[in-house]
Design an enzyme around this catalytic site. Sequence first.
Site, PDB file in Angstrom:
ATOM      1  N   ARG A   1       0.854  -1.185   0.000  1.00  0.00           N
ATOM      2  CA  ARG A   1       0.000   0.000   0.000  1.00  0.00           C
ATOM      3  C   ARG A   1       0.888   1.231   0.000  1.00  0.00           C
ATOM      4  O   ARG A   1       2.066   1.165   0.361  1.00  0.00           O
ATOM      5  CB  ARG A   1      -0.940   0.005   1.207  1.00  0.00           C
ATOM      6  CG  ARG A   1      -0.196  -0.157   2.497  1.00  0.00           C
ATOM      7  CD  ARG A   1      -1.091  -0.381   3.683  1.00  0.00           C
ATOM      8  NE  ARG A   1      -0.358   0.173   4.838  1.00  0.00           N
ATOM      9  CZ  ARG A   1      -0.628   1.320   5.395  1.00  0.00           C
ATOM     10  NH1 ARG A   1      -1.640   2.052   4.982  1.00  0.00           N
ATOM     11  NH2 ARG A   1       0.084   1.778   6.392  1.00  0.00           N
TER      12      ARG A   1
ATOM     13  N   ARG B   1      -2.686  10.439   3.318  1.00  0.00           N
ATOM     14  CA  ARG B   1      -3.544  10.957   4.385  1.00  0.00           C
ATOM     15  C   ARG B   1      -4.244  12.216   3.904  1.00  0.00           C
ATOM     16  O   ARG B   1      -3.566  13.123   3.411  1.00  0.00           O
ATOM     17  CB  ARG B   1      -2.702  11.314   5.613  1.00  0.00           C
ATOM     18  CG  ARG B   1      -2.117  10.101   6.271  1.00  0.00           C
ATOM     19  CD  ARG B   1      -1.466  10.516   7.576  1.00  0.00           C
ATOM     20  NE  ARG B   1      -0.661   9.403   8.059  1.00  0.00           N
ATOM     21  CZ  ARG B   1       0.427   9.543   8.771  1.00  0.00           C
ATOM     22  NH1 ARG B   1       0.850  10.734   9.134  1.00  0.00           N
ATOM     23  NH2 ARG B   1       1.101   8.487   9.160  1.00  0.00           N
TER      24      ARG B   1
ATOM     25  N   ARG C   1      19.780  -6.373   0.838  1.00  0.00           N
ATOM     26  CA  ARG C   1      20.286  -5.063   0.434  1.00  0.00           C
ATOM     27  C   ARG C   1      21.044  -4.478   1.607  1.00  0.00           C
ATOM     28  O   ARG C   1      20.774  -4.788   2.767  1.00  0.00           O
ATOM     29  CB  ARG C   1      19.143  -4.140   0.005  1.00  0.00           C
ATOM     30  CG  ARG C   1      18.433  -4.697  -1.226  1.00  0.00           C
ATOM     31  CD  ARG C   1      17.712  -3.656  -1.999  1.00  0.00           C
ATOM     32  NE  ARG C   1      18.571  -2.606  -2.517  1.00  0.00           N
ATOM     33  CZ  ARG C   1      19.313  -2.690  -3.620  1.00  0.00           C
ATOM     34  NH1 ARG C   1      19.327  -3.807  -4.332  1.00  0.00           N
ATOM     35  NH2 ARG C   1      20.027  -1.670  -4.007  1.00  0.00           N
TER      36      ARG C   1
ATOM     37  N   ARG D   1      18.738   9.468   1.326  1.00  0.00           N
ATOM     38  CA  ARG D   1      18.299  10.454   2.302  1.00  0.00           C
ATOM     39  C   ARG D   1      19.467  10.965   3.105  1.00  0.00           C
ATOM     40  O   ARG D   1      20.553  10.368   3.110  1.00  0.00           O
ATOM     41  CB  ARG D   1      17.235   9.878   3.226  1.00  0.00           C
ATOM     42  CG  ARG D   1      17.619   8.573   3.873  1.00  0.00           C
ATOM     43  CD  ARG D   1      16.437   8.025   4.637  1.00  0.00           C
ATOM     44  NE  ARG D   1      16.782   6.750   5.237  1.00  0.00           N
ATOM     45  CZ  ARG D   1      16.086   6.158   6.182  1.00  0.00           C
ATOM     46  NH1 ARG D   1      15.005   6.727   6.648  1.00  0.00           N
ATOM     47  NH2 ARG D   1      16.461   5.004   6.671  1.00  0.00           N
TER      48      ARG D   1
ATOM     49  N   GLU E   1      22.769   8.432   2.937  1.00  0.00           N
ATOM     50  CA  GLU E   1      22.537   6.989   2.878  1.00  0.00           C
ATOM     51  C   GLU E   1      22.407   6.521   1.431  1.00  0.00           C
ATOM     52  O   GLU E   1      21.585   7.051   0.685  1.00  0.00           O
ATOM     53  CB  GLU E   1      21.222   6.750   3.629  1.00  0.00           C
ATOM     54  CG  GLU E   1      21.061   5.393   4.217  1.00  0.00           C
ATOM     55  CD  GLU E   1      19.739   5.310   4.975  1.00  0.00           C
ATOM     56  OE1 GLU E   1      19.661   5.849   6.080  1.00  0.00           O
ATOM     57  OE2 GLU E   1      18.800   4.725   4.435  1.00  0.00           O
TER      58      GLU E   1
ATOM     59  N   TYR F   1      12.265  -8.669   7.673  1.00  0.00           N
ATOM     60  CA  TYR F   1      12.481  -7.329   8.219  1.00  0.00           C
ATOM     61  C   TYR F   1      11.666  -7.215   9.504  1.00  0.00           C
ATOM     62  O   TYR F   1      10.455  -7.461   9.504  1.00  0.00           O
ATOM     63  CB  TYR F   1      12.062  -6.215   7.242  1.00  0.00           C
ATOM     64  CG  TYR F   1      12.283  -4.875   7.914  1.00  0.00           C
ATOM     65  CD1 TYR F   1      13.545  -4.297   7.931  1.00  0.00           C
ATOM     66  CD2 TYR F   1      11.255  -4.253   8.625  1.00  0.00           C
ATOM     67  CE1 TYR F   1      13.775  -3.123   8.619  1.00  0.00           C
ATOM     68  CE2 TYR F   1      11.482  -3.077   9.319  1.00  0.00           C
ATOM     69  CZ  TYR F   1      12.746  -2.514   9.306  1.00  0.00           C
ATOM     70  OH  TYR F   1      12.990  -1.356  10.008  1.00  0.00           O
TER      71      TYR F   1
ATOM     72  N   ASP G   1      10.901  -4.577  12.805  1.00  0.00           N
ATOM     73  CA  ASP G   1      11.156  -3.359  13.561  1.00  0.00           C
ATOM     74  C   ASP G   1      11.579  -3.770  14.972  1.00  0.00           C
ATOM     75  O   ASP G   1      11.387  -4.917  15.377  1.00  0.00           O
ATOM     76  CB  ASP G   1       9.891  -2.492  13.606  1.00  0.00           C
ATOM     77  CG  ASP G   1       9.867  -1.477  12.468  1.00  0.00           C
ATOM     78  OD1 ASP G   1      10.952  -0.998  12.070  1.00  0.00           O
ATOM     79  OD2 ASP G   1       8.766  -1.167  11.983  1.00  0.00           O
TER      80      ASP G   1
END
Length: 383
Positions: free
Chosen positions: A175, A179, A258, A289, A312, A360, A362
């Site tokens: 997705r 907002r 990666r 970034r 980065e 991945y 968090d």
Amino acid sequence: MNVDLVVVGAGLCGLTVAERCANRLGMRVLVVEARRHIGGNAYSELEPETGIEVHRYGAHLFHTSNESVWAYANRFTRFTDYVHRVYIRRGDEIFPLPINLATINQFTRSAMSPSEAAAWVRDRAAQYRDGDVGNLERKAISLIGRDLYEAFVRGYTAKQWEADPMDLPAAVITRLPVRYTYDNRYFSDTHEGLPVDGYTRWFERMIDSDRVEILLGNDFLDRQSAVNKHNTVGRVEVVYTGPLDRYFDRAVGGLTWRTLDFAWEIVPTGDYQGTAVINYADRSVPFLRTIEFRHFHPERDYPRDRSVIAREYSRLARPEDEPYYPVNSTMDRRILRRYRDLARQETGVHFGGRLGTYRYLDMHMAIASALRVVDRLAARRTV
Ligand code: FDA
């Protein structure tokens, strides 16, 4: 070996397992870590020249809606009220992310209401609604329309994956949040913040126990190491949070990752970009970034004439590089299934963490999964 458990890897997963096994289950735990520090990729330290806390393996912001994880983390640290916001530079303009009403109105030079903006996006997205969304570009256009996609997604994604989004699978994105308010909080979790006195102090408190010993600079898969796979597995229970394919000597192939390269710089200004993270949308800018670390702790007394930044860059990892994000290609998934079969046959070894599961995670997910590993260990001890 006079311990009940060997934990491989002193990242958040390994440290949580070690802390809980020692303090909840009363086990004697040895944590072995290949690097010269604890904390895994969430490690932070004070940059020596400026005293600014830097995250050596990329920006780490703690956020969670999981109440038990939040309560657990708060046993070892308090959190600041830092709220993460990200901006994106495109040409000579800076826009707020995630794409929100401010982004859309700035981009279209208009003052649309929420419903007008939603209709505007819907109109543009309709182009591919029932058509072929077989690649990332088409999928993204079907979600947010071509204008927003080309402005904010295409260049960044191409740099992130070193590939044209037309050649990337649609599954890379599930997705693309838009907002229709002016809320540009990056995370929408219940809790968010940064550890008041840094990640490393948090982690040190976790293992401040007579029952936990840490051995740094010890690669568990190197036969020369004091504590290694060959002199441990089968003799004592092991929780392994290193790379899954390396554990099996890449017997059925290497899983692809990666990695990131960071270009560090101390800049002669007290404020380089006015915020912590600015992404770069243009493909002509080679980095993804720029992180300016002082903004993570506005409450601290940092120097007013210098600041630390890191640019980065993303690329495919070679075996000797730090693995950061699983590529998760069709081939990877096939190989992963075979490693999972091998892992199930490995008695007395529990695989966990982002490297040990090739997922991945968090930080809050790494803690939650470690707590589940501890529950399983506890259940085995009571049988
Ligand atoms: P982690 O990689 O941290 O630890 C594994 C440890 O095992 C490492 O220290 C490694 O050296 C060691 N090891 C590996 N092989 C070994 C061996 N053979 N012998 C001994 N030791 C070995 N999350 C979040 O919540 N907010 C954020 O903002 C971010 N930001 C972010 C940025 C970037 C660039 C990345 C890549 C990731 C994030 N994350 C994040 C995710 C976060 O980094 C992740 O949740 C934790 O690192 C997971 O902890 P683990 O213990 O699973 O792995």
